[in-house]
Design a protein around this motif. Structure first.
Motif, PDB file in Angstrom:
ATOM      1  N   GLY A  90       0.818  -1.205   0.000  1.00  0.00           N
ATOM      2  CA  GLY A  90       0.000   0.000   0.000  1.00  0.00           C
ATOM      3  C   GLY A  90       0.852   1.255   0.000  1.00  0.00           C
ATOM      4  N   ALA A  91       2.133   1.115  -0.345  1.00  0.00           N
ATOM      5  CA  ALA A  91       3.049   2.263  -0.388  1.00  0.00           C
ATOM      6  C   ALA A  91       3.021   2.908  -1.766  1.00  0.00           C
ATOM      7  CB  ALA A  91       4.469   1.813  -0.054  1.00  0.00           C
ATOM      8  N   ASN A  92       3.049   4.231  -1.780  1.00  0.00           N
ATOM      9  CA  ASN A  92       3.096   5.001  -3.034  1.00  0.00           C
ATOM     10  C   ASN A  92       1.911   4.703  -3.946  1.00  0.00           C
ATOM     11  OD1 ASN A  92       5.708   6.147  -2.358  1.00  0.00           O
ATOM     12  ND2 ASN A  92       6.573   4.142  -2.848  1.00  0.00           N
ATOM     13  N   VAL A  93       0.710   4.711  -3.361  1.00  0.00           N
ATOM     14  CA  VAL A  93      -0.508   4.507  -4.143  1.00  0.00           C
ATOM     15  C   VAL A  93      -0.706   5.714  -5.067  1.00  0.00           C
ATOM     16  CG1 VAL A  93      -3.017   4.309  -4.038  1.00  0.00           C
ATOM     17  CG2 VAL A  93      -1.584   3.048  -2.402  1.00  0.00           C
ATOM     18  N   ARG A  94      -0.890   5.422  -6.350  1.00  0.00           N
ATOM     19  CA  ARG A  94      -1.137   6.467  -7.339  1.00  0.00           C
ATOM     20  C   ARG A  94      -2.477   6.173  -8.016  1.00  0.00           C
ATOM     21  NH1 ARG A  94       4.514   5.806  -7.363  1.00  0.00           N
ATOM     22  NH2 ARG A  94       4.303   3.882  -8.565  1.00  0.00           N
ATOM     23  N   PRO A  95      -3.555   6.680  -7.435  1.00  0.00           N
ATOM     24  CA  PRO A  95      -4.877   6.375  -7.984  1.00  0.00           C
ATOM     25  C   PRO A  95      -5.090   7.000  -9.355  1.00  0.00           C
ATOM     26  CG  PRO A  95      -5.038   8.006  -6.231  1.00  0.00           C
ATOM     27  CD  PRO A  95      -3.621   7.537  -6.243  1.00  0.00           C
ATOM     28  N   GLN A  96      -5.825   6.279 -10.189  1.00  0.00           N
ATOM     29  CA  GLN A  96      -6.204   6.779 -11.506  1.00  0.00           C
ATOM     30  C   GLN A  96      -7.714   6.961 -11.549  1.00  0.00           C
ATOM     31  OE1 GLN A  96      -3.475   5.197 -14.848  1.00  0.00           O
ATOM     32  NE2 GLN A  96      -3.923   3.367 -13.639  1.00  0.00           N
ATOM     33  N   ILE A  97      -8.168   8.048 -12.120  1.00  0.00           N
ATOM     34  CA  ILE A  97      -9.599   8.341 -12.190  1.00  0.00           C
ATOM     35  C   ILE A  97     -10.056   8.160 -13.636  1.00  0.00           C
ATOM     36  CG2 ILE A  97     -11.375  10.101 -11.834  1.00  0.00           C
ATOM     37  CD1 ILE A  97      -9.528  11.272  -9.644  1.00  0.00           C
ATOM     38  N   ILE A  98     -10.998   7.235 -13.811  1.00  0.00           N
ATOM     39  CA  ILE A  98     -11.516   6.905 -15.139  1.00  0.00           C
ATOM     40  C   ILE A  98     -12.919   7.486 -15.254  1.00  0.00           C
ATOM     41  CG2 ILE A  98     -11.916   5.068 -16.819  1.00  0.00           C
ATOM     42  CD1 ILE A  98      -9.035   5.139 -15.653  1.00  0.00           C
ATOM     43  N   ASP A  99     -13.054   8.601 -15.956  1.00  0.00           N
ATOM     44  CA  ASP A  99     -14.368   9.222 -16.128  1.00  0.00           C
ATOM     45  C   ASP A  99     -15.162   8.498 -17.207  1.00  0.00           C
ATOM     46  OD1 ASP A  99     -14.225  11.404 -14.255  1.00  0.00           O
ATOM     47  OD2 ASP A  99     -12.779  12.362 -15.608  1.00  0.00           O
ATOM     48  N   ASN A 100     -16.479   8.383 -16.983  1.00  0.00           N
ATOM     49  CA  ASN A 100     -17.388   7.815 -17.989  1.00  0.00           C
ATOM     50  C   ASN A 100     -16.832   6.509 -18.555  1.00  0.00           C
ATOM     51  OD1 ASN A 100     -19.679   7.662 -19.614  1.00  0.00           O
ATOM     52  ND2 ASN A 100     -18.776   8.918 -21.242  1.00  0.00           N
ATOM     53  N   TYR A 101     -16.613   5.539 -17.665  1.00  0.00           N
ATOM     54  CA  TYR A 101     -16.027   4.241 -18.054  1.00  0.00           C
ATOM     55  C   TYR A 101     -16.775   3.639 -19.236  1.00  0.00           C
ATOM     56  CZ  TYR A 101     -15.016  -0.754 -17.817  1.00  0.00           C
ATOM     57  OH  TYR A 101     -14.686  -2.048 -18.128  1.00  0.00           O
ATOM     58  N   ASN A 102     -16.024   3.227 -20.248  1.00  0.00           N
ATOM     59  CA  ASN A 102     -16.634   2.781 -21.508  1.00  0.00           C
ATOM     60  C   ASN A 102     -16.932   1.291 -21.566  1.00  0.00           C
ATOM     61  OD1 ASN A 102     -14.102   1.635 -21.828  1.00  0.00           O
ATOM     62  ND2 ASN A 102     -13.453   3.005 -23.495  1.00  0.00           N
ATOM     63  N   GLY A 103     -16.685   0.555 -20.472  1.00  0.00           N
ATOM     64  CA  GLY A 103     -17.001  -0.862 -20.460  1.00  0.00           C
ATOM     65  C   GLY A 103     -15.933  -1.756 -21.044  1.00  0.00           C
ATOM     66  N   LEU A 126     -21.171  -3.675 -14.491  1.00  0.00           N
ATOM     67  CA  LEU A 126     -22.206  -2.960 -13.734  1.00  0.00           C
ATOM     68  C   LEU A 126     -21.987  -1.461 -13.745  1.00  0.00           C
ATOM     69  CD1 LEU A 126     -22.244  -5.247 -10.533  1.00  0.00           C
ATOM     70  CD2 LEU A 126     -23.965  -5.220 -12.358  1.00  0.00           C
ATOM     71  N   TYR A 127     -20.780  -1.018 -14.088  1.00  0.00           N
ATOM     72  CA  TYR A 127     -20.417   0.373 -13.847  1.00  0.00           C
ATOM     73  C   TYR A 127     -20.083   1.151 -15.123  1.00  0.00           C
ATOM     74  CZ  TYR A 127     -20.199  -1.738  -9.264  1.00  0.00           C
ATOM     75  OH  TYR A 127     -20.526  -2.437  -8.121  1.00  0.00           O
ATOM     76  N   LYS A 128     -20.545   0.646 -16.256  1.00  0.00           N
ATOM     77  CA  LYS A 128     -20.345   1.374 -17.505  1.00  0.00           C
ATOM     78  C   LYS A 128     -20.987   2.748 -17.403  1.00  0.00           C
ATOM     79  CE  LYS A 128     -20.849   0.965 -22.515  1.00  0.00           C
ATOM     80  NZ  LYS A 128     -21.345   0.130 -23.646  1.00  0.00           N
ATOM     81  N   GLY A 129     -20.255   3.763 -17.808  1.00  0.00           N
ATOM     82  CA  GLY A 129     -20.758   5.133 -17.758  1.00  0.00           C
ATOM     83  C   GLY A 129     -20.472   5.855 -16.451  1.00  0.00           C
ATOM     84  N   GLN A 130     -19.930   5.123 -15.467  1.00  0.00           N
ATOM     85  CA  GLN A 130     -19.644   5.740 -14.175  1.00  0.00           C
ATOM     86  C   GLN A 130     -18.157   6.142 -14.076  1.00  0.00           C
ATOM     87  OE1 GLN A 130     -21.235   3.738 -10.720  1.00  0.00           O
ATOM     88  NE2 GLN A 130     -23.045   3.001 -11.815  1.00  0.00           N
ATOM     89  N   THR A 131     -17.835   6.802 -12.966  1.00  0.00           N
ATOM     90  CA  THR A 131     -16.453   7.212 -12.709  1.00  0.00           C
ATOM     91  C   THR A 131     -15.793   6.184 -11.800  1.00  0.00           C
ATOM     92  OG1 THR A 131     -17.000   9.554 -12.932  1.00  0.00           O
ATOM     93  CG2 THR A 131     -14.973   9.008 -11.744  1.00  0.00           C
ATOM     94  N   LEU A 132     -14.705   5.587 -12.253  1.00  0.00           N
ATOM     95  CA  LEU A 132     -13.991   4.583 -11.480  1.00  0.00           C
ATOM     96  C   LEU A 132     -12.667   5.155 -10.977  1.00  0.00           C
ATOM     97  CD1 LEU A 132     -14.375   1.380 -13.720  1.00  0.00           C
ATOM     98  CD2 LEU A 132     -15.973   2.314 -12.044  1.00  0.00           C
TER      99      LEU A 132
END
Length: 414
Positions: A90-103, A126-132
């Motif tokens: 869990g060291a140096n976590v670099r989160p990525q934000i995926i807007d409007n996930y395309n599936g 289940l999460y197509k179109g959402q932000t991941l």
């Protein structure tokens, strides 16, 4: 409305802080770095206007949101843990934000060809179109359980800013070391002062759980004798071969990779050995208490049989219970589950009532006198590089917390 931008900002500020726990440590918290987030959380609770904020010598955090109604309402609580699993860094976590996930496939790390694919992780559909929010493929994310903390803090902030939502007294608690089975060990239930609580520590949106495994850990030690291999006939005893006999004598299909639902298992999660000594570390799990006791007996009897076979003590076993199924403690107060179920329905979520194939702080807290069902926090694929959380699930979990508070106040209004 719960602010999406604030949820993302708050969650990211938590996950970039390394809070990995350590089962080999004897301290609480088990790692000093857990204090970094613990102190931040205590300061943040004060900043949003919570009362009675405390952090004790073991990093357990508690705070109060006072009632804003005149009638008596039971004090309820919401609890999450801030450590992350030692199963993966869990060291140096670099989160990525995926807007409007395309599936489609998500490239977590191009240089190492690490792909988060719906072909393998079907829940992504289940999460197509959402932000991941995902990892970069080199660490876990920490949604287990920093998503839960984010949701609780965000819900308290929302209730403070919206006094038109009526509620009784609410207590919040954040714990260290849940991932190594110690999250509730030093939790002061009397100080917390709630009649019941909810852990925000589940996975998929809609999950509501009040059953979990009975759990034990087993350490099997096998003794051998080392002599020169050229002169070993009739003298050498290879502990690794005896350990292999032990492993192969347990039911092969009763392991995590072959079980689901209410099926229990034996899980060999660590082994270390040489000719002289081999140590096997198991966890034992079963929802049914009788089956749980029978599993422990199987391992103990196998130990006896192998010692009889070799004519001396070549193998020993130590089994320690870790936690029990909270169902026994929650069923007499099922209205607390009913309130959570109704809260989900009122915010547009279909409840998924299921048994946990694991445990939470709530299982131990229930046996300490604080009945404590578990509610989804939204994350998936915990404890590894493929962990992700939909932001919309965190928003809905925050709404559920607020609605539980509101429904509890309404239920007890004369």
């Amino acid at each position: 409305m719960i602010s999406k931008e604030n949820i993302i900002k708050r969650f990211v500020s938590y996950v970039v802080i390394d809070t990995e726990s350590d089962s080999n440590s004897k301290t609480t918290p088990s790692t000093k770095k857990q204090w970094d987030l613990a102190n931040k959380l205590a300061d943040e609770l004060k900043a949003i206007g919570m009362h009675d904020v405390s952090i004790d010598e073991n990093a357990y955090i508690m705070a109060t949101l006072p009632s804003n109604v005149a009638h008596d309402v039971p004090t309820i609580g919401f609890i999450s843990h801030f450590d992350t699993s030692p199963d993966f860094t869990g060291a140096n976590v670099r989160p990525q934000i995926i807007d409007n996930y395309n599936g489609k496939d998500i490239v977590l790390n191009a240089s190492e060809n690490i792909i988060l694919s719906p072909d393998y992780f079907e829940d992504l559909h289940l999460y197509k179109g959402q932000t991941l929010i995902t990892t970069d493929g080199t660490t876990l994310l920490g949604a287990d359980d920093k998503a839960g903390i984010c949701e609780i803090v965000s819900a308290m902030e929302y209730l403070i800013k919206h006094p038109e939502i009526k509620h009784g007294t609410i207590r919040v608690g954040f714990t260290p070391d849940e991932e190594i089975g110690r999250g509730a060990h030093k939790f002061d239930v009397d100080k917390f002062g709630a009649e019941w609580a909810y852990t925000m520590d589940g996975s998929q949106i809609g999950e509501l759980e009040y059953e979990n495994f009975n759990a034990a850990g087993a350490v099997v030690k096998v003794k051998g004798k080392i002599v020169h291999p050229g002169y070993a006939k009739g003298k050498m005893i290879n502990s690794m071969y005896i350990a292999q006999e032990f492993i192969n004598s347990l039911p092969r299909m009763e392991t995590p990779e072959h079980t689901e639902g209410y099926q229990g298992f034996f899980h060999l999660h660590n082994m270390k050995g040489n000719v002289e000594e081999t140590v096997l570390e198991y966890i034992i799990r079963d929802h049914d208490r009788k089956h749980f006791e029978a599993r422990k007996a199987v391992m103990e009897n196998l130990t006896v049989e192998l010692n009889e076979q070799y004519g001396r003590e070549v193998i020993s076993i130590e089994i320690n219970d870790q936690y029990y199924n909270m169902k026994e403690k929650v069923e007499p107060v099922m209205h607390i589950v009913d309130i959570a179920e109704e809260a989900m329905k009122q915010v547009g979520i279909t409840p998924i009532i299921k048994a946990i194939r694991g445990g939470t702080d709530g299982s131990q807290l229930s046996y300490k006198g604080l009945p404590c069902p578990n509610i989804f926090a939204g994350g998936h694929n915990f404890h590894g590089r493929y962990e992700y959380v939909p932001v919309e699930s965190m928003i809905k979990a925050t709404e559920v917390i607020c609605k539980i508070a509101e429904l509890t106040a309404k239920k007890y209004k004369v």
